[in-house]
Design a protein around this motif. Structure first.
Motif, PDB file in Angstrom:
ATOM      1  N   ARG A  64      75.624  41.308  83.660  1.00 49.15           N
ATOM      2  CA  ARG A  64      75.726  42.478  82.900  1.00 49.15           C
ATOM      3  C   ARG A  64      76.740  42.224  81.649  1.00 49.15           C
ATOM      4  N   ASP A  65      77.405  41.060  81.694  1.00 47.51           N
ATOM      5  CA  ASP A  65      78.124  40.652  80.255  1.00 47.51           C
ATOM      6  C   ASP A  65      76.841  40.016  79.420  1.00 47.51           C
ATOM      7  N   ASN A  66      75.972  39.222  80.036  1.00 52.76           N
ATOM      8  CA  ASN A  66      74.989  38.780  79.053  1.00 52.76           C
ATOM      9  C   ASN A  66      74.053  39.658  78.507  1.00 52.76           C
ATOM     10  N   LEU A  67      73.652  40.916  79.388  1.00 45.50           N
ATOM     11  CA  LEU A  67      72.920  41.756  78.849  1.00 45.50           C
ATOM     12  C   LEU A  67      73.473  42.586  77.756  1.00 45.50           C
ATOM     13  N   ARG A  68      74.841  42.682  77.923  1.00 44.81           N
ATOM     14  CA  ARG A  68      75.463  43.448  76.927  1.00 44.81           C
ATOM     15  C   ARG A  68      75.552  42.633  75.537  1.00 44.81           C
ATOM     16  N   SER A  69      75.639  41.296  75.683  1.00 44.67           N
ATOM     17  CA  SER A  69      75.510  40.651  74.428  1.00 44.67           C
ATOM     18  C   SER A  69      74.308  40.551  73.977  1.00 44.67           C
ATOM     19  N   ASP A  70      73.208  40.604  74.782  1.00 47.17           N
ATOM     20  CA  ASP A  70      71.836  40.286  73.946  1.00 47.17           C
ATOM     21  C   ASP A  70      71.727  41.262  73.014  1.00 47.17           C
TER      22      ASP A  70
END
Length: 107
Positions: A64-70
């Protein structure tokens, strides 16, 4: 004499009860050991499941964090690419200006 006979009867009944209790103690003890072992196994399973669920939750949070930062990374890359494109367009215009200037001199 009658009291003594009654007492002897009571003692005989007590002996019978004690024999029955001792006879049942073995199987009951085995059942208790099996039950304690089953409880230990269930506790181990619950602990293992909790660790697996925790690991899954951590992986999902990372994802989720990776998707948010993408999106932010994508916007930064897009801005950089747009700057590169603008520079390329300017360079193309410069080259075209030089080329068209050379062509007009040749004509």
């Amino acid at each position: 004499m009658r009291k003594l006979a009654n007492t002897e009867d009571n003692l005989a009944r007590l002996d019978d009860l004690l024999r029955e209790i001792h006879r049942q103690l073995g199987p009951l003890g085995r059942q208790a050991r099996v039950s304690r072992r089953a409880d230990t196994i269930q506790m181990t399973i619950r602990d293992a499941q909790a660790r697996l669920f925790t690991d899954d939750a951590c992986q999902l949070q990372d994802k989720r964090d990776n998707l948010r930062s993408d999106p932010a990374d994508t916007r930064r890359r897009l801005a950089a690419l747009q700057q590169d494109l603008a520079k390329a367009k300017v360079r193309i215009e410069q080259v075209e200006a030089i080329t068209s200037g050379s062509n007009s001199q040749l004509a």
